[in-house]
Write an enzyme that holds these catalytic residues in place. Structure first.
Site, short mmCIF file in Angstrom:
data_model
loop_
_atom_site.label_atom_id
_atom_site.label_comp_id
_atom_site.label_asym_id
_atom_site.label_seq_id
_atom_site.Cartn_x
_atom_site.Cartn_y
_atom_site.Cartn_z
N GLU A 47 46.91 30.98 39.94
CA GLU A 47 45.51 31.45 39.92
C GLU A 47 45.18 31.97 38.52
O GLU A 47 45.75 32.96 38.08
CB GLU A 47 45.31 32.56 40.95
CG GLU A 47 43.91 33.17 40.87
CD GLU A 47 43.76 34.45 41.71
OE1 GLU A 47 44.55 34.67 42.65
OE2 GLU A 47 42.86 35.24 41.40
N ARG A 51 38.42 35.85 33.67
CA ARG A 51 38.14 37.16 33.08
C ARG A 51 38.27 37.16 31.57
O ARG A 51 38.12 38.19 30.94
CB ARG A 51 39.13 38.20 33.61
CG ARG A 51 38.92 38.54 35.02
CD ARG A 51 39.90 39.62 35.43
NE ARG A 51 40.25 39.39 36.81
CZ ARG A 51 41.23 40.00 37.44
NH1 ARG A 51 41.97 40.88 36.81
NH2 ARG A 51 41.47 39.73 38.69
N THR A 74 38.79 35.31 40.45
CA THR A 74 37.65 36.14 40.05
C THR A 74 36.36 35.33 40.04
O THR A 74 35.50 35.51 39.17
CB THR A 74 37.89 36.83 38.67
OG1 THR A 74 39.27 37.14 38.52
CG2 THR A 74 37.10 38.13 38.57
N LYS A 134 41.81 36.39 51.44
CA LYS A 134 42.59 37.25 50.55
C LYS A 134 42.34 38.70 51.00
O LYS A 134 41.19 39.09 51.22
CB LYS A 134 42.10 37.03 49.11
CG LYS A 134 42.45 38.11 48.11
CD LYS A 134 42.12 37.65 46.71
CE LYS A 134 41.92 38.80 45.76
NZ LYS A 134 42.00 38.42 44.35
C1 3PG Z 1 43.81 41.10 40.22
O1 3PG Z 1 42.68 41.21 40.63
O2 3PG Z 1 44.13 41.23 39.03
C2 3PG Z 1 44.82 40.70 41.21
O3 3PG Z 1 44.52 41.25 42.44
C3 3PG Z 1 46.20 41.02 40.79
O4 3PG Z 1 46.44 42.33 40.90
P1 3PG Z 1 47.80 42.91 40.32
O5 3PG Z 1 47.67 42.91 38.82
O6 3PG Z 1 47.83 44.30 40.88
O7 3PG Z 1 48.91 42.04 40.81
#
Ligand code: 3PG
Length: 213
Positions: A47, A51, A74, A134
């Site tokens: 994934e 961002r 995201t 999720k």
């Molecule tokens: C995120 O939004 O960055 C993911 O949920 C991953 O989260 P993490 O960095 O806590 O694994």
């Protein structure tokens, strides 16, 4: 694509490995190496979060990597969905779900792993046809004990918990009947990516891939 079909495809992605790496890619030039390192360690589903300015280019580069299944994370807007699809993403992930976002994913044939944090959110997604979701933000939302509490009243919904998941707490989630896999960024630490420590990332991926669902 119907939400039901999207959920079937999302379940297939979640069945590829116990962990989906959540990646924040700063430099698209290293994306191919990063994907190869993770796939080599046994984590094919990736994934890439939308961002960073490099994210779409990273998705395009990773989509070329043999054995990789690349999704965009995201996803917030219909524009994100169109851009992710165009870049080569084969699934999408969102921290939540809005009507516009779901409509865009359905119209663009992008299987969506939509986020839910409460029973009402999970039920609203299920009502639309999304049975694979999720659970976000997993740890700060009660962690594995909270998700376990969803299993009895909502057995038809399966989850990929994400947010604060680590090698140490992942087994508690993976032991739950309503968890298909977990998502987490710990397998690709920014410092290791920056240092191009691909062997180190493959080791972290292998450790994660050895977790059992
Ligand atoms: C995120 O939004 O960055 C993911 O949920 C991953 O989260 P993490 O960095 O806590 O694994």
């Amino acid at each position: 694509m119907t939400p039901e079909h999207a959920s079937q495809l999302a379940a297939k992605v979640c069945a590829l490995a116990p962990v989906i790496p959540v990646l924040v890619v700063e430099d698209a030039n290293s994306a191919g190496d990063l994907a190869r390192a993770l796939v080599a360690g046994g984590l094919p589903a990736l994934e890439v979060t939308l961002r960073t300015p490099a994210a779409l280019e990273a998705i395009a580069a990773m989509a070329e990597v043999e054995g990789g299944v690349v999704g965009a994370g995201t996803l917030l807007t219909p524009r994100d969905v169109e851009a992710a699809k165009k870049a080569g993403a084969t699934f999408g992930v969102s921290p939540g779900a809005t009507k516009l976002l779901m409509e865009a994913c359905e119209a663009n044939d992008l299987p969506l792993l939509a986020g839910a944090a409460t029973p009402s959110e999970a039920m609203a997604l299920l009502e639309r046809g999304y049975s694979v979701q999720k659970f976000f933000p997993a740890e700060s939302n009660g962690g594995a004990p909270a998700l376990k509490s969803f299993a009895s009243p909502l057995p038809q919904i399966k989850f990929c918990p994400t947010g604060g998941v680590t090698l140490a707490n992942a087994p508690a989630y993976l032991a739950l009947p309503n968890t298909l896999c977990v998502g987490g960024s710990w397998v690709a630490p920014a410092a290791m990516v920056k240092a191009a420590d691909w062997a180190g990332i493959t080791r972290l991926a292998a450790e994660a891939a050895a977790l059992r669902k």
